[in-house]
Design a protein around this motif. Structure first.
Motif, PDB file in Angstrom:
ATOM      1  N   GLY A 176      61.072  -2.602 -27.405  1.00 43.00           N
ATOM      2  CA  GLY A 176      60.742  -1.692 -28.497  1.00 43.00           C
ATOM      3  C   GLY A 176      60.176  -0.390 -27.966  1.00 43.00           C
ATOM      4  O   GLY A 176      59.637  -0.325 -26.856  1.00 43.00           O
ATOM      5  N   ALA A 177      60.275   0.654 -28.769  1.00 34.63           N
ATOM      6  CA  ALA A 177      59.902   1.994 -28.307  1.00 34.63           C
ATOM      7  C   ALA A 177      58.410   2.072 -27.962  1.00 34.63           C
ATOM      8  O   ALA A 177      58.010   2.799 -27.058  1.00 34.63           O
ATOM      9  CB  ALA A 177      60.249   3.023 -29.374  1.00 34.63           C
ATOM     10  N   SER A 178      57.590   1.297 -28.665  1.00 30.06           N
ATOM     11  CA  SER A 178      56.148   1.422 -28.450  1.00 30.06           C
ATOM     12  C   SER A 178      55.638   0.444 -27.399  1.00 30.06           C
ATOM     13  O   SER A 178      54.446   0.384 -27.127  1.00 30.06           O
ATOM     14  CB  SER A 178      55.421   1.172 -29.773  1.00 30.06           C
ATOM     15  OG  SER A 178      55.686  -0.141 -30.210  1.00 30.06           O
ATOM     16  N   VAL A 179      56.541  -0.327 -26.791  1.00 36.08           N
ATOM     17  CA  VAL A 179      56.099  -1.340 -25.836  1.00 36.08           C
ATOM     18  C   VAL A 179      56.048  -0.742 -24.432  1.00 36.08           C
ATOM     19  O   VAL A 179      56.984  -0.106 -23.970  1.00 36.08           O
ATOM     20  CB  VAL A 179      57.046  -2.558 -25.859  1.00 36.08           C
ATOM     21  CG1 VAL A 179      56.663  -3.547 -24.778  1.00 36.08           C
ATOM     22  CG2 VAL A 179      57.000  -3.222 -27.220  1.00 36.08           C
ATOM     23  N   ASP A 180      54.911  -0.969 -23.767  1.00 40.24           N
ATOM     24  CA  ASP A 180      54.713  -0.450 -22.415  1.00 40.24           C
ATOM     25  C   ASP A 180      55.093  -1.535 -21.404  1.00 40.24           C
ATOM     26  O   ASP A 180      54.548  -2.633 -21.429  1.00 40.24           O
ATOM     27  CB  ASP A 180      53.242  -0.051 -22.258  1.00 40.24           C
ATOM     28  CG  ASP A 180      52.943   0.474 -20.857  1.00 40.24           C
ATOM     29  OD1 ASP A 180      53.900   0.661 -20.084  1.00 40.24           O
ATOM     30  OD2 ASP A 180      51.756   0.691 -20.566  1.00 40.24           O
ATOM     31  N   ALA A 181      56.020  -1.191 -20.528  1.00 36.42           N
ATOM     32  CA  ALA A 181      56.509  -2.181 -19.558  1.00 36.42           C
ATOM     33  C   ALA A 181      55.376  -2.743 -18.709  1.00 36.42           C
ATOM     34  O   ALA A 181      55.379  -3.925 -18.347  1.00 36.42           O
ATOM     35  CB  ALA A 181      57.576  -1.560 -18.657  1.00 36.42           C
ATOM     36  N   VAL A 182      54.390  -1.906 -18.400  1.00 36.94           N
ATOM     37  CA  VAL A 182      53.267  -2.375 -17.576  1.00 36.94           C
ATOM     38  C   VAL A 182      52.497  -3.472 -18.312  1.00 36.94           C
ATOM     39  O   VAL A 182      52.124  -4.487 -17.729  1.00 36.94           O
ATOM     40  CB  VAL A 182      52.348  -1.196 -17.213  1.00 36.94           C
ATOM     41  CG1 VAL A 182      51.068  -1.691 -16.569  1.00 36.94           C
ATOM     42  CG2 VAL A 182      53.071  -0.241 -16.272  1.00 36.94           C
TER      43      VAL A 182
END
Ligand SMILES: Nc1ncnc2c1ncn2[C@@H]1O[C@H](COP(=O)(O)OP(=O)(O)OP(=O)(O)O)[C@@H](O)[C@H]1O
Ligand SMILES: [Mg+2]
Lengths: 292, 315
Positions: free
Chosen positions: A109-115
């Motif tokens: 999702g656009a708001s999800v941070d991979a870190v």
């Protein structure tokens, strides 16, 4: 349904190790069937530089159990594993399509941070890759960067105990991690991964560089870890899958008419079912050693 | 086995000898032409090394023989003079060199390492501007130093920066000169950090910056240090570009970084060496020894530092 196959797992495994038959069916029994899956994949495809490597994977991965990915080389097991914690983001040209839900949230999702994703979903690699630092610092690095509260000594000890390594290294924590044996290094990498208290641990052929004894130790460890973590493991060792996994997913390579080799999920089911009465002919061939 | 060895039948002995001969003819004794080629090639390599060594040794011996009478305290503590070569020294030039080199280090370490980190870890190599930067850096490393001197004169001493003929201008000019080398060396060092280390760190949920700071840079440190020191060693010996940005020969007062005239060791040596009187030539030779000593100390320090961090990193 899980009960039946659970017994069959017991049926297939005894010849292999002494510990596995005891642990594997127990695991199947404890994983309650109606627990929400950690991952729900819907028509997931991954491509590298526009070349599809894996297409149309739809499956659920259960919580607090071990899922094994098996299949011939190049069928996209590692690719799928990497897309589960967005390690694929690090490969230029890699693209993941389809729906990939982690506990109901779209991982891409656009708001999800991979870190943030990787903090929750840890990874253990094929080759042990400890940092060129002390044993202690290897384990402490994750908790430090994540900013975990509490005594670091306790966190490190807990992780090392969790990875069944504490007894062996407790008196040499300040020594370089490179002074450990390969099997110890791999357990150190597992300790490093569980130190940040993730939710899921992904393991890509974690035992392929290890001797049989270390392999058994890591397998025992996995059986123990699944009480707290959901584990996905890629393995080429069918016995290993049979020994440790609750569920097994079989992948294969499909050659399309343009000659491209695309990985596919053939079937995913309880390990016992896959190994004793698979629905697909290709699974049966692979497992009985006629292919790959 | 042992028993059999004693009464090995004739046939077996023959076979063993034959097999050994066959193997030796493949691996062991090489043909005559090969041997000659080998010897020739090795002598050529030795000759090359000999020339390099000879050059170095003769410079050192020559300057020691020549400069010995002037290896005294005045050499370091006294300022320059055009009238009394017997007591003149390099004081202001040494200070000028220290200022200039200090400035170079302060400038190239952050900028050079930063650029290397950007190019290795962040830049998307498929973008044309990143490739352009890369090609440019490689070409810049091969540009003659005098060109940098002209650049320094036009843009640093005059032009936009307008610093004037001061040590800071010399620093900046030399920094630009050695920056490409620092970047290239640092990139090489960063690239040598195994990808598995980065993946291990990122897989734990570390950010890219944390990964670079805690794993990539410490791993690359020995290589980066080596690159920096080699570059600085080169900068110490440069005279040509500094002449253009105002390193005048006779500076009577201790220099400062941002104002006043400055000179540096090689420029001072060059000037002394060009004077007709014998005493000045002796002084120049002593200056060469001084510079060699400085370089030796710096390089030793570099090696010590590198070994120190190498040991700390991978045991
Ligand atoms: N970084 C990459 N760049 C380009 N193509 C890749 C990359 N990684 C994998 N592939 C391609 O994707 C396909 C699947 O590779 P993957 O590594 O996932 O297979 P695998 O099932 O893990 O195989 P193995 O059992 O040998 O590890 C292969 O055709 C491979 O060439
Ligand atoms: Mg793989």
């Amino acid at each position: 349904m899980p009960d039946n196959s659970g017994h069959e797992t017991t049926g297939t495994a005894p010849g292999t190790t002494g510990t596995a038959p005891g642990t594997a069916p127990g695991g199947v029994g404890t994983a309650s069937p109606d627990e929400v899956p950690v991952f729900e994949l819907g028509d997931v495809s991954v491509s590298y530089n526009g070349n599809p490597a894996l297409a149309g994977v739809t499956m659920d991965i259960g919580a607090k159990e071990i899922t094994a990915f098996i299949g011939p080389s190049g069928c996209g097991k590692s690719t799928l594993l990497r897309s589960l914690n967005r390690m694929n983001d690090l490969i230029p040209g890699a693209r993941v399509r389809g729906e990939l839900l982690y506990k109901g949230t779209d991982l891409y999702g656009a708001s999800v941070d991979a870190v943030q994703v990787r903090k929750r979903i840890g990874m253990v690699f094929q080759k042990p890759n400890p940092f060129p630092k002390s044993i202690y610092d290897n384990v402490a690095f994750g908790p430090r960067t994540v900013g975990m509260k509490g005594s670091m000594d306790e966190i490190v000890e807990k992780a090392l105990r969790g990875a069944a390594l504490w007894e062996e290294v407790s008196d040499r924590l300040r020594e370089s991690a490179y002074s450990l044996s390969g099997g110890q290094q791999q357990r150190l990498c597992i300790a490093r991964a569980i130190a940040v208290e993730p939710d899921v641990i992904l393991m890509d052929e974690p035992c392929s560089a290890l001797d049989p004894i270390s392999t058994v130790r890591v397998e025992d460890l996995m059986a123990e870890l699944k009480n707290h973590y959901s584990i996905v493991i890629v393995t080429h060792n069918m016995h290993q899958a049979a020994r440790v996994a609750d569920r097994t997913a079989f992948f294969s390579v499909q050659v399309d008419d343009t000659g491209r080799r695309i990985g596919q999920l053939i079937e995913a089911d309880e390990t016992g079912t896959i190994f004793t009465k698979p629905t697909d002919k290709r699974t049966e061939d692979y497992i009985s050693g006629r292919v790959g | 086995m042992v028993i059999q060895k004693g009464k090995q039948p004739q046939r077996a002995r023959l076979a063993v000898a034959g097999a050994r001969n066959a193997t030796e003819s493949v691996f062991g004794a090489s043909s005559r032409a090969d041997r000659i080629g080998n010897v020739l090639f090795r002598s050529l390599l030795l000759l090359g090394m000999g020339f390099a060594l000879l050059g170095m040794v003769s410079i050192i011996v020559w300057s020691f023989v020549d400069g010995a009478p002037r290896l005294d305290m005045n050499l370091i503590t006294a300022g320059p003079s055009s009238i009394t070569p017997e007591t003149a020294g390099y004081r202001t030039a040494i200070l000028g060199s220290l200022y200039v080199i200090g400035g170079v280090i302060l400038f190239i370490v952050p900028v050079g390492v930063g650029a290397a980190v950007y190019l290795e870890e962040y830049a998307d190599q498929t973008r044309w501007w990143n490739r352009l930067i890369e090609v440019n850096i490689q070409n810049l490393a091969a540009v003659p130093s005098i060109v940098f001197g002209i650049l320094g004169l036009a843009f640093i001493v005059r032009g936009p920066l307008d610093l004037g003929f001061v040590a800071a201008a010399g620093s900046l000019t030399l920094s630009l000169l050695v920056l490409p080398t620092v970047i290239l060396a640092s990139r090489e060092a960063i690239r040598a950090v195994p990808p598995s280390t980065r993946l291990g760190s990122l897989g734990l949920g570390a950010t890219q910056w944390q990964t670079i700071w805690h794993h990539v840079l410490p791993g690359a440190l020995p290589g980066i240090i080596t690159g920096v020191i080699l570059s600085v060693s080169r900068a110490i010996g440069e005279a040509a570009p500094l002449l253009l940005v105002g390193a005048v020969t006779f500076v009577m007062f201790d220099p400062s970084f941002f104002e006043g005239q400055f000179s540096v060791l090689p420029v001072q040596i060059f000037n002394y060496a060009g004077r007709p009187q014998e005493e000045f030539r002796v002084l120049a030779s002593a200056g060469v020894i001084l510079m060699l000593a400085v370089l030796l100390v710096m390089n030793s320090f570099a090696i010590w530092l590198r070994n120190h961090y190498e040991n700390k990193n991978a045991r």
